[in-house]
Design an enzyme around this catalytic site. Structure first.
Site, PDB file in Angstrom:
ATOM      1  N   HIS A 151       0.652  -1.338  -0.136  1.00  0.00           N
ATOM      2  CA  HIS A 151       0.195   0.165  -0.080  1.00  0.00           C
ATOM      3  C   HIS A 151       0.799   1.265   0.201  1.00  0.00           C
ATOM      4  O   HIS A 151       0.435   2.343  -0.142  1.00  0.00           O
ATOM      5  CB  HIS A 151      -0.853  -0.243   1.110  1.00  0.00           C
ATOM      6  CG  HIS A 151      -0.447   0.225   2.726  1.00  0.00           C
ATOM      7  ND1 HIS A 151      -0.207  -0.729   3.427  1.00  0.00           N
ATOM      8  CD2 HIS A 151       0.000   1.504   3.093  1.00  0.00           C
ATOM      9  CE1 HIS A 151       0.145  -0.047   4.553  1.00  0.00           C
ATOM     10  NE2 HIS A 151       0.384   1.165   4.331  1.00  0.00           N
ATOM     11  N   ASP A 161       0.201  -7.781   1.655  1.00  0.00           N
ATOM     12  CA  ASP A 161       0.762  -6.343   1.552  1.00  0.00           C
ATOM     13  C   ASP A 161       2.141  -6.464   1.527  1.00  0.00           C
ATOM     14  O   ASP A 161       2.767  -5.896   2.651  1.00  0.00           O
ATOM     15  CB  ASP A 161       0.026  -5.523   2.847  1.00  0.00           C
ATOM     16  CG  ASP A 161       0.282  -4.195   2.727  1.00  0.00           C
ATOM     17  OD1 ASP A 161       0.698  -3.473   1.708  1.00  0.00           O
ATOM     18  OD2 ASP A 161       0.017  -3.494   3.992  1.00  0.00           O
ATOM     19  N   GLN A 186       0.754   6.481  12.023  1.00  0.00           N
ATOM     20  CA  GLN A 186       0.546   6.873  10.725  1.00  0.00           C
ATOM     21  C   GLN A 186       2.350   7.364  10.308  1.00  0.00           C
ATOM     22  O   GLN A 186       2.899   7.866  11.020  1.00  0.00           O
ATOM     23  CB  GLN A 186      -0.244   8.318  10.650  1.00  0.00           C
ATOM     24  CG  GLN A 186      -1.737   7.771  10.957  1.00  0.00           C
ATOM     25  CD  GLN A 186      -2.289   8.983  11.725  1.00  0.00           C
ATOM     26  OE1 GLN A 186      -1.772   9.825  12.347  1.00  0.00           O
ATOM     27  NE2 GLN A 186      -3.584   8.761  12.234  1.00  0.00           N
ATOM     28  N   GLY A 187       2.540   6.897   8.959  1.00  0.00           N
ATOM     29  CA  GLY A 187       3.697   7.020   8.438  1.00  0.00           C
ATOM     30  C   GLY A 187       4.811   5.973   8.856  1.00  0.00           C
ATOM     31  O   GLY A 187       6.056   6.052   8.044  1.00  0.00           O
ATOM     32  N   ASP A 188       4.499   4.894   9.620  1.00  0.00           N
ATOM     33  CA  ASP A 188       5.322   3.939  10.063  1.00  0.00           C
ATOM     34  C   ASP A 188       4.960   2.813   8.771  1.00  0.00           C
ATOM     35  O   ASP A 188       5.658   1.673   8.747  1.00  0.00           O
ATOM     36  CB  ASP A 188       5.146   3.378  11.415  1.00  0.00           C
ATOM     37  CG  ASP A 188       5.576   4.449  12.175  1.00  0.00           C
ATOM     38  OD1 ASP A 188       6.665   5.058  12.026  1.00  0.00           O
ATOM     39  OD2 ASP A 188       5.035   4.369  13.497  1.00  0.00           O
ATOM     40  N   SER A 189       4.099   2.728   8.064  1.00  0.00           N
ATOM     41  CA  SER A 189       3.818   1.880   7.068  1.00  0.00           C
ATOM     42  C   SER A 189       4.975   1.127   6.202  1.00  0.00           C
ATOM     43  O   SER A 189       5.745   2.026   5.963  1.00  0.00           O
ATOM     44  CB  SER A 189       2.947   2.159   5.982  1.00  0.00           C
ATOM     45  OG  SER A 189       1.368   2.332   6.485  1.00  0.00           O
TER      46      SER A 189
END
Length: 259
Positions: free
Chosen positions: A76, A122, A211-214
Site C-alpha cells: 500500500h 501487503d 501513521q507514517g510507519d507503514s
C-alpha cells in the site's frame, strides 16, 4: 470507531501540499506518523531501517534493506507509483540532516494478489539504482514459525506519528511489543488472516506503530518477521497493530531479491 489503515501512505493533492500530511478517505487514516510510546533509536544500531520519500524529500513510509539493492516495504506504500517517483533514504535517523544515502528506485514489485491491506499480500520489493553499504536484515522463512509465537518480544521502528493524527517524528523511533495470539487478533479484527498477517501490541495499548510507519520492520530473532500494515487507530487498548507475515511470502520475496 471506524477501522483505519493507520500506517497507510500519502495521497498527492492540494490538501497534502497545504498541510504536509498524508490523508486518504474519510474512514482511512494514513501512515505518516511515528512510533507511539517509542524512544529515539540510533541508525547505527538498526542500519537496515530506511524510509521512502517523494522526490522533494517528504517521508511517507518505512522499509527494510534486505539486500544491498533491495528494500522490502508494504504494497500500500507503493501502489500506483512509478519507480521514478520514489526515493529510498538509508543511513539517516534525523530526517532534517543530510546524512546517509538517497537512492533512486528502478523497479517496484507488488505482490500480484494485493488488493487491499486488510485482505493480505501487503508486500512490495523495491530495486535500487545502486548497492548500499549498510548491513541488511534477513527475512523470516517457513522454518521460522517459532518466531511468531504469542508473547514473543518484537521490535518496531519508524518515523511515524507519536499519536493518531499527530505530527511525524523528525527522528527514528523504536519500541518493543509482544506478538499476540491469532485468537486475540481475530477477536479484534474480522478481516484478520493468520496466514497473511501477524498482530503485535499490549492488551492495554500504549505502544504501537502509527501513521507514517507503514512498510517499516517488525523484527524478532534477528529477522524481518513483519511489515507494518494496518490497524484500528494507534495504540488503542484491544486493537493491536497488524503486520504482513513475512514468512508466508518469503519465497516470492527471495525471488525478487535474487532477480
Amino acid at each position: 470507531m471506524a477501522e483505519t489503515l493507520h500506517r497507510l501512505r500519502r495521497m498527492v493533492g492540494a490538501l497534502v501540499v497545504a498541510v504536509l500530511l498524508p490523508l486518504m478517505g474519510a474512514s482511512v487514516a494514513m501512515a505518516d506518523g511515528q512510533i507511539v510510546g517509542g524512544t529515539r533509536a540510533s541508525i547505527s544500531t538498526y542500519p537496515w531501517t530506511v524510509y521512502l520519500a517523494t522526490t522533494s524529500g517528504f517521508q511517507y513510509c518505512g522499509g527494510t534493506l534486505v539486500a544491498p539493492n533491495k528494500v522490502v516495504t508494504a504494497a500500500h506504500c507503493t501502489e500506483g507509483d512509478s519507480p521514478s517517483a520514489v526515493r529510498v533514504v538509508a543511513g539517516r535517523e534525523d530526517k532534517q540532516s543530510s546524512a546517509g544515502v538517497v537512492a533512486n528506485v528502478t523497479k517496484i514489485w507488488i505482490h500480484p494478489n494485493y488488493v487491499d491491506a486488510t485482505i493480505g499480500s501487503d508486500v512490495s520489493v523495491l530495486t535500487l539504482d545502486r548497492n548500499l553499504s549498510y548491513a541488511t536484515l534477513p527475512i523470516a522463512t517457513s522454518a521460522d514459525s517459532a518466531l511468531y509465537a504469542a508473547g514473543t518480544s518484537a521490535r518496531i521502528l519508524g518515523w511515524g506519528t507519536t499519536s493518531s493524527g499527530g505530527s511525524a517524528s523528525r527522528y527514528l523511533l523504536t519500541a518493543t511489543v509482544p506478538l499476540t495470539s491469532n485468537a486475540t487478533c481475530s477477536s479484534a479484527y474480522d478481516e484478520y488472516s493468520s496466514t497473511a498477517m501477524v498482530c503485535a501490541g499490549y492488551t492495554q495499548g500504549g505502544t504501537d506503530t502509527c501513521q507514517g510507519d507503514s512498510g517499516g520492520p517488525l523484527v524478532a530473532g534477528g529477522k524481518l518477521i513483519g511489515i507494518t500494515s494496518w490497524g484500528n487507530g494507534c495504540a488503542l487498548a484491544g486493537y493491536p497493530g497488524v503486520y504482513t507475515r513475512v514468512s508466508t511470502y518469503s519465497s516470492l520475496i527471495t525471488q525478487q531479491i535474487n532477480s
